[in-house]
Design an enzyme around this catalytic site. Structure first.
Site, PDB file in Angstrom:
ATOM      1  N   HIS A 229      94.263   4.086 -47.553  1.00 50.77           N
ATOM      2  CA  HIS A 229      93.855   3.355 -48.746  1.00 50.77           C
ATOM      3  C   HIS A 229      93.070   2.098 -48.362  1.00 50.77           C
ATOM      4  CE1 HIS A 229      97.712   5.393 -50.429  1.00 50.77           C
ATOM      5  NE2 HIS A 229      96.698   6.230 -50.330  1.00 50.77           N
TER       6      HIS A 229
HETATM    7  C1  LIG Z   1      94.405  12.025 -46.026  1.00 51.04           C
HETATM    8  C2  LIG Z   1      94.167  11.210 -47.240  1.00 51.04           C
HETATM    9  C3  LIG Z   1      95.008  11.354 -48.334  1.00 51.04           C
HETATM   10  C4  LIG Z   1      94.805  10.578 -49.473  1.00 51.04           C
HETATM   11  N1  LIG Z   1      95.556  10.817 -50.580  1.00 51.04           N
HETATM   12  C5  LIG Z   1      95.278  10.173 -51.729  1.00 51.04           C
HETATM   13  C6  LIG Z   1      95.948  10.510 -52.925  1.00 51.04           C
HETATM   14  O1  LIG Z   1      96.782  11.415 -52.962  1.00 51.04           O
HETATM   15  N2  LIG Z   1      95.626   9.811 -54.047  1.00 51.04           N
HETATM   16  C7  LIG Z   1      94.708   8.802 -54.047  1.00 51.04           C
HETATM   17  O2  LIG Z   1      94.522   8.177 -55.091  1.00 51.04           O
HETATM   18  N3  LIG Z   1      94.066   8.463 -52.911  1.00 51.04           N
HETATM   19  C8  LIG Z   1      94.295   9.146 -51.769  1.00 51.04           C
HETATM   20  N4  LIG Z   1      93.604   8.858 -50.644  1.00 51.04           N
HETATM   21  C9  LIG Z   1      92.641   7.744 -50.684  1.00 51.04           C
HETATM   22  C10 LIG Z   1      91.357   8.104 -51.429  1.00 51.04           C
HETATM   23  O3  LIG Z   1      90.963   9.419 -51.142  1.00 51.04           O
HETATM   24  C11 LIG Z   1      90.260   7.137 -51.013  1.00 51.04           C
HETATM   25  O4  LIG Z   1      90.709   5.828 -51.208  1.00 51.04           O
HETATM   26  C12 LIG Z   1      89.000   7.349 -51.848  1.00 51.04           C
HETATM   27  O5  LIG Z   1      88.596   8.676 -51.820  1.00 51.04           O
HETATM   28  C13 LIG Z   1      87.894   6.435 -51.324  1.00 51.04           C
HETATM   29  O6  LIG Z   1      86.824   6.526 -52.221  1.00 51.04           O
HETATM   30  P1  LIG Z   1      85.473   5.750 -51.921  1.00 51.04           P
HETATM   31  O7  LIG Z   1      84.524   6.120 -52.988  1.00 51.04           O
HETATM   32  O8  LIG Z   1      85.768   4.333 -51.667  1.00 51.04           O
HETATM   33  O9  LIG Z   1      84.979   6.345 -50.512  1.00 51.04           O
HETATM   34  P2  LIG Z   1      84.745   7.844 -50.059  1.00 51.04           P
HETATM   35  O10 LIG Z   1      85.358   8.813 -51.012  1.00 51.04           O
HETATM   36  O11 LIG Z   1      85.177   7.909 -48.641  1.00 51.04           O
HETATM   37  O12 LIG Z   1      83.179   8.030 -50.198  1.00 51.04           O
HETATM   38  C14 LIG Z   1      82.217   7.432 -49.397  1.00 51.04           C
HETATM   39  C15 LIG Z   1      81.058   8.428 -49.291  1.00 51.04           C
HETATM   40  O13 LIG Z   1      79.914   7.772 -48.772  1.00 51.04           O
HETATM   41  C16 LIG Z   1      79.314   8.597 -47.803  1.00 51.04           C
HETATM   42  N5  LIG Z   1      78.590   7.732 -46.876  1.00 51.04           N
HETATM   43  C17 LIG Z   1      79.104   6.836 -46.016  1.00 51.04           C
HETATM   44  N6  LIG Z   1      78.135   6.238 -45.320  1.00 51.04           N
HETATM   45  C18 LIG Z   1      76.970   6.767 -45.755  1.00 51.04           C
HETATM   46  C19 LIG Z   1      75.604   6.563 -45.412  1.00 51.04           C
HETATM   47  N7  LIG Z   1      75.241   5.678 -44.468  1.00 51.04           N
HETATM   48  N8  LIG Z   1      74.666   7.289 -46.055  1.00 51.04           N
HETATM   49  C20 LIG Z   1      75.011   8.187 -47.021  1.00 51.04           C
HETATM   50  N9  LIG Z   1      76.285   8.430 -47.361  1.00 51.04           N
HETATM   51  C21 LIG Z   1      77.244   7.726 -46.738  1.00 51.04           C
HETATM   52  C22 LIG Z   1      80.493   9.301 -47.162  1.00 51.04           C
HETATM   53  O14 LIG Z   1      80.098  10.436 -46.439  1.00 51.04           O
HETATM   54  C23 LIG Z   1      81.365   9.589 -48.370  1.00 51.04           C
HETATM   55  O15 LIG Z   1      80.998  10.805 -48.974  1.00 51.04           O
HETATM   56  C24 LIG Z   1      93.771   9.612 -49.493  1.00 51.04           C
HETATM   57  C25 LIG Z   1      92.914   9.485 -48.392  1.00 51.04           C
HETATM   58  C26 LIG Z   1      93.096  10.286 -47.277  1.00 51.04           C
HETATM   59  C27 LIG Z   1      92.172  10.158 -46.107  1.00 51.04           C
END
Ligand SMILES: Cc1cc2nc3c(=O)[nH]c(=O)nc-3n(C[C@H](O)[C@H](O)[C@H](O)COP(=O)(O)OP(=O)(O)OC[C@H]3O[C@@H](n4cnc5c(N)ncnc54)[C@H](O)[C@@H]3O)c2cc1C
Length: 614
Positions: A544
């Site tokens: 997280h």
């Molecule tokens: C194993 C695991 C279990 C989890 N379980 C839960 C759960 O049950 N419930 C819950 O609420 N949360 C859970 N989480 C946490 C949740 O999934 C994350 O907090 C959330 O998905 C993060 O969202 P985000 O949009 O911040 O980033 P992300 O979803 O990580 O998205 C970032 C995106 O940007 C892209 N990106 C990065 N850099 C670049 C670049 N330079 N150029 C182009 N694209 C790029 C990446 O490839 C990715 O697709 C879990 C996480 C993990 C790893």
């Protein structure tokens, strides 16, 4: 074989489960699972997927960087306005079909994981002080392999956001935003319409199946004095519960499936995969700094695409600060270290990143440890979207409770459970033991104690000016002494729970003793000192990561974006991912990120269309 039965002829390129189940396990049975699932239309959705563009246009109204939980949500909402031209850039590829099965082992450490690790620290000592941080590098981002648990945080969490000056981010103001995304199928049975709604793209409900033990633990909680609740996002947000999750038709509902795919045919909405953003280009218009273009690399070619309205930065809590720093936005000292010229001074970029941290104790129960993924359960799943493959096993059970260090309405501990989740199956035979060399081994259930309100924080900086080098991650776990005490309280609650008559009589539950490196020789088992040593040895970072570029007042040097999620000083860059979180909320954070992205687009519509953002 073609996909004509699903309504289209084209396949797509997405990794197979061979990337996560390797060797003989993959060859024998998992390849069958992977093959079969590719042709199940409503699960793999071959025809609903976006067809990526291979070449960008020269200019867009909006460019969204990163198609994860926050980016997919924002991009899908922007695509609803047909007059706006939007480009969504994602560094990874499309979702693997097998990851749609909730029980299939996650694709960590595969080509759809950024495979991040922290620098050496005084936590994770069983791995030489290096902690692992999986992050999705795929359309859908981390939502493609997360646990799908839907948790919004508590009213007390948002009181802290407001106390930091963010008056627009109170629980009351966020509740309608949570409801905007939601399509909750269990209003009236498990949850109430006061807190939930229907009609949004994000289907929220319990999985179709849960192990009997999950229900028995709810009874155990009752027997040992803990509250039990149906809805951790409702009135009774403290207690043990089988969580609601983002799943639909028995399959994972990633954020790209929920928000991006519905716009696959919109002519003004373009998606490019395998496209890594290397820089946001900043110019000056009428004395105000503005993002004017985005630079990215696709197929070994560097593109620079102009943006007329806004850049939506949603690359996640690690890559969002990385991209800002690569663009010259950040602390001068940090930029000087890697020879990047400062374009805009914003000292908070990458500073203060937080993550929930946990420690898992193990209990043994008497049933044999069979692999739940086999030919019978596969058949059951394919025929009725039910059975063990339609859920995450014990991982859908959780508890949110308060230690003695906090007040009852501001719980600081989450318990996670594991077990009855699937390992890669080596044969597919029903009743195959997980470990063939130990056919009579019984099941182990993990109970993780999470500190929901960590005081320690770390930072993200660059290792070099090369955008393809991984950023430097300093987690600083346990740098504040209070953080471990809360985890120990969770262990004590676990010990209380397993005294429940139902667990002793029905499962012969036993608490497992391990030595955790040399902790057992240094300290007496089960003392607080012993657990402190064990927690540092077997630290489990939850996933997280947040607050690496957070919301705050312009006068707050620890913040990056204002309450409308606009970067201080460059208002046409908005952040819509976990980076913007002010302070970690009490539970998993994806629902919070979706609300942040929804909110950003409401503010955008307010600014450009005059619609009222609520
Ligand atoms: C194993 C695991 C279990 C989890 N379980 C839960 C759960 O049950 N419930 C819950 O609420 N949360 C859970 N989480 C946490 C949740 O999934 C994350 O907090 C959330 O998905 C993060 O969202 P985000 O949009 O911040 O980033 P992300 O979803 O990580 O998205 C970032 C995106 O940007 C892209 N990106 C990065 N850099 C670049 C670049 N330079 N150029 C182009 N694209 C790029 C990446 O490839 C990715 O697709 C879990 C996480 C993990 C790893």
């Amino acid at each position: 074989m073609s996909f004509s039965a699903c309504g289209c002829e084209t396949a797509w390129v997405a990794p197979s489960i061979g990337d996560t189940c390797s060797g003989s396990e993959y060859v024998v049975f998992m390849s069958l699972v992977d093959f079969v699932i590719r042709y199940v239309c409503h699960i793999a959705d071959p025809c609903g997927r976006v067809v990526p563009k291979l070449e960008p246009d020269t200019e867009y109204d909006f460019i969204v960087i990163g198609a994860g939980s926050g980016g997919s949500t924002a991009a899908g909402r922007l695509a609803e306005i047909s007059g706006w031209k939007t480009l969504l850039l994602e560094a990874g590829i499309d979702e693997p079909p097998a990851s749609q099965i909730p029980a299939v082992p996650a694709f960590y450490n595969s080509i759809i994981d950024w495979n991040y690790t922290t620098t050496e620290s005084s936590a994770c000592l069983s791995n030489d002080g290096i902690c692992t941080w999986p992050r999705g590098k795929v359309l859908g981002g981390t939502s493609v392999f997360n646990g799908m648990m839907y948790m919004r945080g508590t009213p007390a969490d948002y009181d802290k956001w407001v106390a930091a000056g963010n008056t627009e981010w109170s629980y009351d103001k966020l509740l309608p935003v949570f409801k905007l995304s939601e399509n909750n199928t269990q209003i009236g049975s498990l949850v109430s319409e006061e807190y939930h709604s229907t009609g949004g793209p994000f289907t929220i409900q319990r999985f179709n199946d849960a192990p009997e033990l999950a229900y028995d633990i709810l009874t155990a909680a009752n027997q040992t004095g803990f509250p039990v609740t149906n809805d951790l996002n409702g009135q009774d947000y403290v207690g043990f519960a089988i969580a609601q999750t983002n799943n639909r038709n028995g399959a994972r509902l990633s954020l790209s499936k929920a928000f991006v795919r519905p716009h696959k045919n919109d002519p003004n909405f373009h998606v490019m995969l395998n496209s890594t953003v290397t820089k946001i280009i900043i110019g000056e218009v009428n004395g105000t700094k503005r993002a004017t273009a985005v630079e990215f690399v696709y197929n070994n070619h560097t593109y620079t695409v102009n943006v007329s309205k806004e850049v939506i930065l949603a690359a996640g809590a690690i890559n969002t600060p990385q991209i800002l720093l690569l663009s010259g936005i950040g602390d001068k000292d940090v930029l000087d270290e890697v020879g990047i010229e400062q374009v805009h001074n914003l000292t908070a970029v990458g500073k203060g990143i937080k993550n929930h941290v946990s420690f898992s104790t193990v209990v043994k129960i008497n049933p044999i440890n069979y692999v739940d993924l086999n030919i019978d359960t596969l058949n059951q799943y394919l025929q009725s979207e039910n059975g063990p493959l339609s859920s995450t096993g014990m991982s859908q059970l959780t508890a949110r409770i308060a230690s003695n260090y906090t007040t009852a309405d501001d719980p600081d501990i989450q318990l996670f459970f594991s077990g009855y989740d699937n390992t890669c199956a080596y044969s597919g035979e029903p009743e195959s033991p997980v470990d063939p060399t130990e056919p009579n081994d019984t099941r182990s259930i993990g109970v993780s104690s999470v500190n929901l309100h960590p005081k320690s924080s770390g930072n993200i900086t660059l290792a070099s000016s090369n955008p393809f080098d991984k950023p430097k991650i300093v987690a600083n776990y346990f740098s504040h002494p209070d953080d471990i005490k809360v985890i120990i309280s969770g262990i004590r609650y676990t010990q209380q729970l397993i005294q429940a008559p139902i667990l002793i009589e029905k499962y012969n539950v036993t608490f497992q003793k391990y030595s955790y490196g040399d902790c057992a020789t240094q300290y007496e088992f089960d003392t607080d000192e012993f657990w402190e040593c064990a927690i540092k040895y077997d630290t489990y970072p939850e996933n997280h990561q947040a607050a690496s570029c957070k919301i705050g007042l312009e006068s707050d040097v620890n913040s990056c974006v204002n309450q409308k999620l606009q970067l201080h000083g460059i208002p046409n860059i908005r952040i819509t991912d976990a980076s913007a979180i002010v302070e970690l909320t009490s539970g998993n954070i994806q629902a919070v990120i979706v609300a942040i992205a929804e909110r950003a687009v409401l503010y955008i519509k307010e600014q450009y269309l005059g619609e009222e953002a609520f």
